[in-house]
Write an enzyme that holds these catalytic residues in place. Structure first.
Site, mmCIF file in Angstrom:
data_model
loop_
_atom_site.group_PDB
_atom_site.id
_atom_site.type_symbol
_atom_site.label_atom_id
_atom_site.label_comp_id
_atom_site.label_asym_id
_atom_site.label_seq_id
_atom_site.Cartn_x
_atom_site.Cartn_y
_atom_site.Cartn_z
ATOM 1 N N CYS A 34 2.739 -1.307 8.764
ATOM 2 C CA CYS A 34 4.014 -1.052 9.323
ATOM 3 C C CYS A 34 4.634 -0.251 8.387
ATOM 4 O O CYS A 34 5.943 0.515 8.596
ATOM 5 C CB CYS A 34 4.499 -2.351 7.775
ATOM 6 S SG CYS A 34 3.391 -2.655 6.316
ATOM 7 N N CYS A 103 3.806 -7.892 1.779
ATOM 8 C CA CYS A 103 3.964 -7.124 1.330
ATOM 9 C C CYS A 103 3.182 -6.977 -0.130
ATOM 10 O O CYS A 103 3.425 -6.569 -1.280
ATOM 11 C CB CYS A 103 5.220 -6.857 0.973
ATOM 12 S SG CYS A 103 6.804 -5.537 2.360
#
Length: 177
Positions: A34, A103
């Site tokens: 990402c 995340c």
């Protein structure tokens, strides 16, 4: 993809942002898929996190994770901070979309690395300076007129925009030779 009010607040008004030049411990992590990169800095006094800050390059969720993580860890003992998990970070943010849960892993991992770095320094172990995580610019090729998809999250992107609206990464299309 809907974010909670807490995520949006920490994204728009992040707390404890900035590099700490005299940090006692530093933890750096990154996700090449990402493109998110996090650095967590801690200042320790009496085995308690007296101060904490972060630098994050990434999407809004990654910034929100870093911000709330810093609030969760500040003032805690190293043992208490060591128990902060990706799940507790996501819960403190009132949830994250499924495709952004990674995340919260980065945030918890960066904190654990900062604590380990501090403990190693305190024990006299000469730890190498953390390596900055560098991510290559990912270019992709397709014929003119074909749909363009983000190489990070596979969401369709309008070529003229050059930025994925889903993950925020710059898209660099390359015309086939």
């Amino acid at each position: 993809m809907a974010y909670s009010e807490t995520v949006m607040d920490h994204f728009k008004h992040p707390r404890n942002v900035g590099e700490m030049k005299d940090a006692d411990g530093v933890g750096e992590v990154g996700n090449p898929i990402c493109g998110d990169m996090m650095s967590i800095y801690i200042k320790v006094e009496d085995e308690r996190i007296k101060d904490i800050s972060f630098l994050t390059f990434g999407c809004g969720a990654a910034i929100a994770v870093s911000s709330i993580l810093s609030e969760m860890a500040k003032g805690k003992t190293l043992e208490e901070a060591g128990k902060i998990t990706n799940k507790s970070v996501a819960e403190a943010l009132q949830g994250l979309p499924k495709n952004k849960l990674h995340c919260s892993n980065l945030g918890a991992d960066a904190l654990q690395k900062a604590i380990k770095n501090y403990e190693d320094r305190k024990a006299g172990k000469v730890a190498p300076e953390p390596k900055r995580v560098e991510f290559p610019v990912i270019s992709h090729a397709h014929s003119h007129g074909e749909k363009c998809y983000c190489p990070y999250c596979n969401v369709e992107v309008a070529e003229a925009e050059g930025v994925c609206k889903s993950c925020g990464h710059t898209i660099t299309p390359v015309q086939p030779a």
